[in-house]
Scaffold this active site. Structure first.
Site, mmCIF file in Angstrom:
data_model
loop_
_atom_site.group_PDB
_atom_site.id
_atom_site.type_symbol
_atom_site.label_atom_id
_atom_site.label_comp_id
_atom_site.label_asym_id
_atom_site.label_seq_id
_atom_site.Cartn_x
_atom_site.Cartn_y
_atom_site.Cartn_z
ATOM 1 N N ASP A 42 -2.029 -1.002 6.052
ATOM 2 C CA ASP A 42 -2.020 -0.370 7.374
ATOM 3 C C ASP A 42 -2.880 -1.093 8.403
ATOM 4 O OD1 ASP A 42 -4.559 0.321 6.747
ATOM 5 O OD2 ASP A 42 -4.205 2.475 6.613
ATOM 6 N N ASP A 91 0.904 -1.147 0.000
ATOM 7 C CA ASP A 91 0.000 0.000 0.000
ATOM 8 C C ASP A 91 0.945 1.199 0.000
ATOM 9 O OD1 ASP A 91 -2.242 1.619 0.428
ATOM 10 O OD2 ASP A 91 -1.806 1.684 2.572
ATOM 11 N N THR A 142 -2.533 1.790 -4.725
ATOM 12 C CA THR A 142 -2.741 3.080 -4.071
ATOM 13 C C THR A 142 -4.053 3.713 -4.502
ATOM 14 O OG1 THR A 142 -1.834 5.309 -3.798
ATOM 15 C CG2 THR A 142 -1.359 4.222 -5.878
#
Length: 692
Positions: A582, A387, A535
């Site tokens: 994340d 990411d 992304t």
């Protein structure tokens, strides 16, 4: 650690199987394995130390008792060439040998009972059967029930060597689990609690949420919290692997166990006890050390089979020699040697030791393993999906370039003026400009008549001149020419400075690529891993980052739920996929990936769907993970190969295949067995050297 709050997606793939039972091969694992205790590490460490001392004490006492037993043995006298006989000598030997058998053999005899109760005969069963066979046969000869020679001296040396070998192995294993205790020792015992103007020294255990504590220069931070007052550089290297001290000021988080630098800090407590970062880390490390991976299960099965094989071969050896007309003493000696030599001890230590060391090593490097199998499978990763924001990039805008177009200005004046206008704004781009000016230690000029131009920029008066900081859209709107130098910058957001209506310069801002990202990507590619980026950013920015880092592919304008599809697509192409995200909005993709790596969770250790958690968001940590995973697997395989290979050679020799040219004595068999265990233990310790 409590996993009751797990994200539902977390159960869609490999979940750590936490085992509380001792491994099959190692029913004494509660003795020699990593020290675990729910009541805290101190207690477990103490028990473990007492057990090691007990083995050493038994060894010394039995060694002293063995001297007269060996000296009075007719076979030993014959070997060395002296004679020592007196009436009743054999009864003294019998009494001393009984003491050695019962006292020195007790750990093995009680271990046999434990293993048989658990229905898993192993290491202890073999040793106990071997020494009992030797003892019972020798007693029968001494009393006159059987004709032949006793081998009390072999029994004595055998017990001595087994106790010594066991002690060496336990010490080695204890060293591996000590890393956990060292993590726990990072916490200070007391904290300086602040009450108004008063400061009380209280035990850390008594600190409650929202209490305020003072951390003086050079002290360890006693609790997780947020800085209320003060500024200092804090060294978190022992906790997160971050080697450079991190500056902490008002509003920043601090972790218990970090070492404070030069300044004093007042900290408001945010986590206590079980919720603290350190306790979560210890819980995770302990859980990972307990969890059985596929390699561990393989070793356990191998050790179980080896035990049955050793017992069977031992009995077959006895029967075969008796059948072939050998003396009973020789046949019993062969059986005892087979059982002792083929103890699956090295197999039992092979994997748990590597597990304990690699888990502790990983924690020291800011890698927290929640799923052992996923960690060991890191060696298979063929595609890595990152990411972008916060992993390959810093997640905050930085000034990527400055251009001055007005000869009356220089770079620093341009930046200082822009920062003076932007310091009121909370916008990430504005904050990026102010941060750059601070880093360059520029003095900002005074500003007046400040006003915000909604969606376009800001304007103010600086030194009597009208200054605007605006977007490219403002220039278009006012028919101002776009400087040609500003057009080529694809991967950045450009803002322009107008002084008295004329373009005086521009600043290009970008979400800066992390300094170690390129090296990390190259190291992964050299290891044969294709690196992709997913992304939510626009294609232009994504392509620029991909080009700079030399990625194998890029997916732009992707929403969190679409990342699952990317992982699946790569898996369908035959890739073994690791996903780095994340941990919050990437949860489904982390769960779908073969290895899910949560990044940037910092003090939030419980990233539910991840197999591995990176305490820092450094891309190089991921390369460390792959390299450590591969090295760990290599060490496990080396140990398994050594432990089984040794038995393939030693068992036939012990059974007497090369008789009369070569015969392995029971004591020599015990030496070989202990040596193989110690070699396996030392080989596991080499992991530390490799990643020191």
């Amino acid at each position: 650690m409590d996993h009751s709050h797990h994200h539902p997606a977390s159960h869609t793939h490999h979940e750590p199987a936490v085992s509380t039972a001792p491994p099959a091969s190692h029913a004494h694992a509660h003795r020699a394995g990593p020290a675990h205790s729910d009541s805290g590490m101190g207690h477990a460490g103490h028990d473990h130390g007492a057990m090691i001392a007990d083995f050493l004490r038994r060894f010394w006492i039995c060694l002293v008792l063995s001297v007269p037993v060996i000296a009075l043995s007719t076979m030993f006298q014959h070997l060395v060439g002296y004679e020592l006989t007196f009436p009743g000598a054999q009864w003294i030997v019998l009494v001393l040998a009984t003491a050695i058998y019962l006292y020195g053999g007790w750990p093995f005899l009680s271990g046999l009972v434990g293993e048989l109760r658990a229905g898993r005969p192993g290491m202890m069963t073999l040793v106990a059967v071997a020494i009992t066979a030797a003892y019972v046969y020798s007693v029968a000869v001494t009393v006159g029930w059987l004709r032949g020679m006793d081998f009390f001296w072999e029994l004595a040396t055998l017990v001595d060597i087994m106790l010594l070998g066991h002690w060496l192995e336990m010490r080695s294993v204890a060293g591996a689990s000590r890393a956990l205790e060292l993590i726990v020792q990072l916490l200070p015992a007391e904290a300086h609690q602040v009450h108004g103007d008063m400061i009380h020294d209280v035990p850390v255990a008594g600190i409650k949420l929202d209490d305020v504590v003072l951390v003086r220069p050079g002290e360890k931070v006693p609790v997780d919290g947020v800085v209320l007052d003060g500024r200092s550089a804090v060294n978190e290297s022992a906790l997160t692997g971050e080697s450079v001290p991190v500056t902490k000021a008002e509003g920043d988080q601090v972790i218990a166990g970090a070492v404070n630098g030069e300044g004093a800090l007042k900290v408001r407590v945010t986590h206590t006890g079980e919720d603290s970062y350190l306790n979560k880390v210890v819980g995770l490390v302990r859980e990972a050390q307990n969890a059985k991976s596929q390699s561990q299960n393989l070793a356990d099965r191998a050790a179980g089979w080896l035990t049955l094989l050793a017992l069977s071969v031992g009995i077959i050896t006895l029967v075969a020699w008796l059948w072939g007309g050998a003396e009973a003493s020789f046949a019993v000696e062969r059986m005892v040697t087979v059982m002792v030599t083929s103890c699956p001890h090295a197999l039992g230590v092979a994997i748990p030791l590597v597990v304990a060391i690699s888990t502790a090593l990983s924690a020291q490097r800011g890698l927290l393993i929640r799923n052992r199998t996923a960690f060991e499978q890191a060696r298979k990763i063929s595609a890595m999906v990152f990411d972008k924001t916060g992993t390959l990039t810093e997640g905050e805008f930085g000034v990527a370039g400055l251009r001055v177009l007005d000869p009356a200005l220089d770079e620093n004046t341009l930046l200082a003026t822009a920062a003076a206008l932007e310091q009121q704004s909370q916008h990430p781009i504005a904050q990026g400009i102010v941060r750059e000016a601070r880093q360059r230690k520029l003095t900002l000029p005074p500003v007046s008549d400040f006003q915000s131009l909604t969606g376009k920029g800001v304007q103010a008066t600086v030194n009597g001149r009208q200054v605007l900081i605006v977007s490219p859209g403002y220039l278009k709107e006012h028919n101002l020419p776009l400087p040609p130098e500003a057009a080529g910058n694809q991967a950045a957001t450009v803002v322009f400075m107008l002084v008295d209506g004329k373009v005086a310069g521009f600043l290009a801002l970008a979400d800066r690529i992390r300094s170690d990202a390129k090296a990390a990507v190259q190291r992964l590619q050299q290891a044969g891993i294709a690196v992709f980026m997913a992304t939510g950013d626009n294609q232009r920015v994504a392509d620029a980052v991909a080009q700079e880092l030399g990625l194998n592919g890029v997916y732009a304008e992707v929403l969190p739920h679409q990342k699952v599809a990317i992982v699946q697509e790569l898996q369908q192409k035959g890739h073994f996929v690791a996903m780095t995200g994340d941990g919050v909005n990437d949860a489904p993709a982390l769960a779908q990936a073969d290895v899910g790596i949560a990044v940037g969770s910092g003090t939030d250790v419980a990233a539910e769907t991840a197999d591995i958690i990176l305490v820092n968001s450094r891309p190089t940590d991921i390369t460390n993970l792959v390299e450590l995973g591969r090295a760990t697997y290599r060490k496990m395989m080396q140990n398994l190969f050594w432990a089984t290979g040794y038995n393939l050679v030693a068992i036939p020799l012990a059974a007497g295949v090369l008789y009369p040219h070569f015969v392995l004595s029971p004591a020599m068999g015990a030496v070989l067995m202990s040596a193989s265990t110690v070699i396996v233990a030392l080989n596991a310790q080499l992991l530390r050297r490799q990643f020191a």
